[in-house]
Design a protein around this motif. Structure first.
Motif, PDB file in Angstrom:
ATOM      1  N   ILE A  70       0.926  -1.316  -0.161  1.00 45.00           N
ATOM      2  CA  ILE A  70      -0.037  -0.065  -0.018  1.00 45.00           C
ATOM      3  C   ILE A  70       0.905   1.408  -0.104  1.00 45.00           C
ATOM      4  CG2 ILE A  70      -1.623   1.482   1.466  1.00 45.00           C
ATOM      5  CD1 ILE A  70      -2.950  -1.169   2.191  1.00 45.00           C
ATOM      6  N   THR A  71       1.801   1.323   0.872  1.00 40.71           N
ATOM      7  CA  THR A  71       2.812   2.374   1.097  1.00 40.71           C
ATOM      8  C   THR A  71       3.468   2.552  -0.419  1.00 40.71           C
ATOM      9  OG1 THR A  71       3.158   1.842   3.252  1.00 40.71           O
ATOM     10  CG2 THR A  71       4.477   3.511   2.267  1.00 40.71           C
ATOM     11  N   LYS A  72       3.956   1.690  -1.095  1.00 38.53           N
ATOM     12  CA  LYS A  72       4.635   1.724  -2.259  1.00 38.53           C
ATOM     13  C   LYS A  72       3.545   2.431  -3.257  1.00 38.53           C
ATOM     14  CE  LYS A  72       6.955  -0.543  -5.863  1.00 38.53           C
ATOM     15  NZ  LYS A  72       7.519  -1.813  -6.442  1.00 38.53           N
ATOM     16  N   GLU A  73       2.436   2.073  -3.281  1.00 42.14           N
ATOM     17  CA  GLU A  73       1.256   2.393  -4.247  1.00 42.14           C
ATOM     18  C   GLU A  73       1.049   3.721  -4.048  1.00 42.14           C
ATOM     19  OE1 GLU A  73      -1.094   1.835  -7.724  1.00 42.14           O
ATOM     20  OE2 GLU A  73       0.298   0.302  -6.868  1.00 42.14           O
ATOM     21  N   MET A  74       1.047   4.025  -2.676  1.00 43.66           N
ATOM     22  CA  MET A  74       0.363   5.474  -2.071  1.00 43.66           C
ATOM     23  C   MET A  74       1.188   6.746  -2.588  1.00 43.66           C
ATOM     24  SD  MET A  74      -0.293   5.987   2.029  1.00 43.66           S
ATOM     25  CE  MET A  74      -0.705   7.379   2.659  1.00 43.66           C
ATOM     26  N   TYR A  75       2.537   6.579  -2.612  1.00 49.93           N
ATOM     27  CA  TYR A  75       3.335   7.339  -2.940  1.00 49.93           C
ATOM     28  C   TYR A  75       4.149   7.381  -4.564  1.00 49.93           C
ATOM     29  CZ  TYR A  75       3.361   8.169   1.810  1.00 49.93           C
ATOM     30  OH  TYR A  75       3.058   8.539   3.244  1.00 49.93           O
ATOM     31  N   ALA A  76       3.207   6.504  -5.309  1.00 47.69           N
ATOM     32  CA  ALA A  76       3.715   6.603  -6.750  1.00 47.69           C
ATOM     33  C   ALA A  76       3.476   7.866  -7.353  1.00 47.69           C
ATOM     34  CB  ALA A  76       2.709   5.564  -7.581  1.00 47.69           C
ATOM     35  N   GLY A  77       4.506   8.373  -8.044  1.00 41.92           N
ATOM     36  CA  GLY A  77       4.461   9.683  -8.654  1.00 41.92           C
ATOM     37  C   GLY A  77       4.548  10.978  -7.764  1.00 41.92           C
ATOM     38  N   PHE A  78       4.763  10.621  -6.239  1.00 43.72           N
ATOM     39  CA  PHE A  78       4.824  11.580  -5.253  1.00 43.72           C
ATOM     40  C   PHE A  78       5.846  12.738  -5.641  1.00 43.72           C
ATOM     41  CE2 PHE A  78       6.381  13.347  -1.348  1.00 43.72           C
ATOM     42  CZ  PHE A  78       5.067  14.026  -0.897  1.00 43.72           C
ATOM     43  N   ASP A  79       5.729  13.921  -5.486  1.00 43.47           N
ATOM     44  CA  ASP A  79       6.658  14.932  -5.799  1.00 43.47           C
ATOM     45  C   ASP A  79       6.351  16.197  -4.776  1.00 43.47           C
ATOM     46  OD1 ASP A  79       8.283  17.042  -6.704  1.00 43.47           O
ATOM     47  OD2 ASP A  79       7.686  17.005  -8.508  1.00 43.47           O
ATOM     48  N   ILE A  80       7.106  16.192  -3.708  1.00 38.98           N
ATOM     49  CA  ILE A  80       7.180  17.259  -2.787  1.00 38.98           C
ATOM     50  C   ILE A  80       7.217  18.791  -3.090  1.00 38.98           C
ATOM     51  CG2 ILE A  80       9.319  17.746  -2.276  1.00 38.98           C
ATOM     52  CD1 ILE A  80       6.591  17.262   0.674  1.00 38.98           C
ATOM     53  N   ASN A  81       7.562  18.882  -4.346  1.00 36.61           N
ATOM     54  CA  ASN A  81       7.465  20.296  -4.928  1.00 36.61           C
ATOM     55  C   ASN A  81       6.367  20.678  -5.628  1.00 36.61           C
ATOM     56  OD1 ASN A  81      10.496  20.782  -4.034  1.00 36.61           O
ATOM     57  ND2 ASN A  81      10.842  19.126  -5.866  1.00 36.61           N
ATOM     58  N   ILE A  82       5.567  19.876  -5.923  1.00 36.65           N
ATOM     59  CA  ILE A  82       4.176  20.210  -6.415  1.00 36.65           C
ATOM     60  C   ILE A  82       3.135  20.867  -5.250  1.00 36.65           C
ATOM     61  CG2 ILE A  82       4.264  18.744  -8.393  1.00 36.65           C
ATOM     62  CD1 ILE A  82       2.280  16.907  -7.173  1.00 36.65           C
ATOM     63  N   PRO A  83       2.239  21.507  -5.750  1.00 35.29           N
ATOM     64  CA  PRO A  83       1.135  22.095  -4.748  1.00 35.29           C
ATOM     65  C   PRO A  83       0.789  20.927  -3.679  1.00 35.29           C
ATOM     66  CG  PRO A  83       0.795  23.181  -6.860  1.00 35.29           C
ATOM     67  CD  PRO A  83       1.599  22.076  -6.893  1.00 35.29           C
ATOM     68  N   VAL A  84       0.643  21.564  -2.465  1.00 34.24           N
ATOM     69  CA  VAL A  84       0.107  20.525  -1.406  1.00 34.24           C
ATOM     70  C   VAL A  84      -0.968  19.876  -1.620  1.00 34.24           C
ATOM     71  CG1 VAL A  84      -0.337  20.223   1.123  1.00 34.24           C
ATOM     72  CG2 VAL A  84       1.343  21.734   0.272  1.00 34.24           C
ATOM     73  N   LYS A  85      -2.131  20.782  -2.123  1.00 37.81           N
ATOM     74  CA  LYS A  85      -3.431  19.954  -2.531  1.00 37.81           C
ATOM     75  C   LYS A  85      -3.315  18.660  -3.425  1.00 37.81           C
ATOM     76  CE  LYS A  85      -8.211  20.914  -3.442  1.00 37.81           C
ATOM     77  NZ  LYS A  85      -9.258  21.968  -3.420  1.00 37.81           N
ATOM     78  N   ILE A  86      -2.554  19.211  -4.456  1.00 41.61           N
ATOM     79  CA  ILE A  86      -2.499  18.295  -5.727  1.00 41.61           C
ATOM     80  C   ILE A  86      -1.639  17.119  -5.186  1.00 41.61           C
ATOM     81  CG2 ILE A  86      -1.122  17.959  -7.893  1.00 41.61           C
ATOM     82  CD1 ILE A  86      -1.766  20.810  -8.575  1.00 41.61           C
ATOM     83  N   SER A  87      -0.767  17.074  -4.435  1.00 42.29           N
ATOM     84  CA  SER A  87      -0.068  16.038  -3.854  1.00 42.29           C
ATOM     85  C   SER A  87      -0.798  15.244  -2.823  1.00 42.29           C
ATOM     86  CB  SER A  87       1.206  16.385  -2.876  1.00 42.29           C
ATOM     87  OG  SER A  87       2.044  16.923  -3.683  1.00 42.29           O
ATOM     88  N   PHE A  88      -1.887  15.791  -2.061  1.00 41.20           N
ATOM     89  CA  PHE A  88      -2.840  15.025  -1.230  1.00 41.20           C
ATOM     90  C   PHE A  88      -3.888  14.477  -2.461  1.00 41.20           C
ATOM     91  CE2 PHE A  88      -1.490  17.394   2.662  1.00 41.20           C
ATOM     92  CZ  PHE A  88      -1.467  16.337   3.306  1.00 41.20           C
TER      93      PHE A  88
END
Length: 193
Positions: free
Chosen positions: A66-84
Motif C-alpha cells: 500500500i505504501t509503495k502504491e500510495m506514493y507513486a508519482g509523489f513530488d514534494i515540490n508540487i502544490p500541497v493539495k495536488i500532492s494530497f
C-alpha cells in the motif's frame, strides 16, 4: 537446510488475505490457510512459527504494498493539495483493486494483533510515510493545512480514504469521478485551513 521458497511464502500470505476477505481476521486459522494456499500445515510452520507471526508478516507485506502504491508519482515540490489528491487517488485505487487486503488491514489495526509489536510498527509507519509527514509540515508552514499533529491528520486522511473505498466496494457510493472528487474535497476541507 533447504532455502525457503518465496513463492510458497507469498501463497501463504495471500491465503491470509483471501480468508480475511471472506471470514474476517477472526476466521483466519492454520487449517483454512493450508486449504486456501494448497500447502500442508507442516509446511506453513516451516515458514512461520505460529499464527501470530504469520499475521504480523501479512501486515508488513500489505503495508509495504500500500505504501509503495500510495506514493507513486509523489513530488514534494508540487502544490500541497495536488500532492494530497495524488496520495488519495493512489490509495483509493489500491484499496479497490485489493479488497481482501484492505479488509485484512482494516481489521488488523482494530485488533489485539496491532499491540504485539506496537512501538516497532509505529516507528516503521513513520519511516515508510516520511513523505506524508514532510508534506503535512510543508502544508502547515505554507498555512494551507490546519495545525494538528501529523499523526492525527494521517489518521483522519486514512479514515477518509477507508470510508470512501468501503462505500464504493459495498456499492453504497457509486464509482463515479464526481463522487470520488467530492470524497476528496470533503477530506481536504477537514485538513485545510
Amino acid at each position: 537446510m533447504k532455502p525457503l521458497d518465496p513463492i510458497k511464502e507469498e501463497r501463504i500470505i495471500e491465503a491470509v488475505f483471501t480468508i480475511a476477505g471472506i471470514h474476517g481476521i477472526a476466521g483466519i486459522n492454520i487449517a483454512r490457510i493450508s486449504k486456501e494456499a494448497g500447502i500442508g500445515v507442516g509446511s506453513i510452520y516451516t515458514y512461520f512459527k505460529n499464527k501470530e507471526e504469520l499475521i504480523q508478516a501479512a501486515y508488513v507485506s500489505v503495508e509495504d504494498k500500500i505504501t509503495k502504491e500510495m506514493y507513486a508519482g509523489f513530488d514534494i515540490n508540487i502544490p500541497v493539495k495536488i500532492s494530497f489528491k495524488r496520495i488519495f487517488m493512489n490509495t483509493l485505487k489500491y484499496r479497490l483493486r485489493h479488497y481482501n487486503e484492505t479488509v485484512f488491514i482494516d481489521q488488523y489495526v482494530q485488533s489485539n494483533y496491532v499491540q504485539l509489536n506496537f512501538d516497532k510498527q509505529i516507528k516503521d509507519f513513520e519511516i515508510k510515510n516520511s513523505s506524508l509527514y514532510d508534506l503535512i509540515q510543508k502544508g502547515q508552514k505554507e498555512g494551507v493545512l490546519v495545525m494538528f499533529t501529523p499523526f492525527t491528520m494521517i489518521c483522519y486522511i486514512i479514515g477518509a480514504i477507508r470510508s470512501a473505498s468501503n462505500g464504493i466496494a459495498q456499492k453504497f457510493i457509486p464509482l463515479q469521478k464526481q463522487v470520488i472528487d467530492d470524497c476528496f474535497n470533503m477530506m481536504w476541507k477537514g485538513i485545510s485551513s
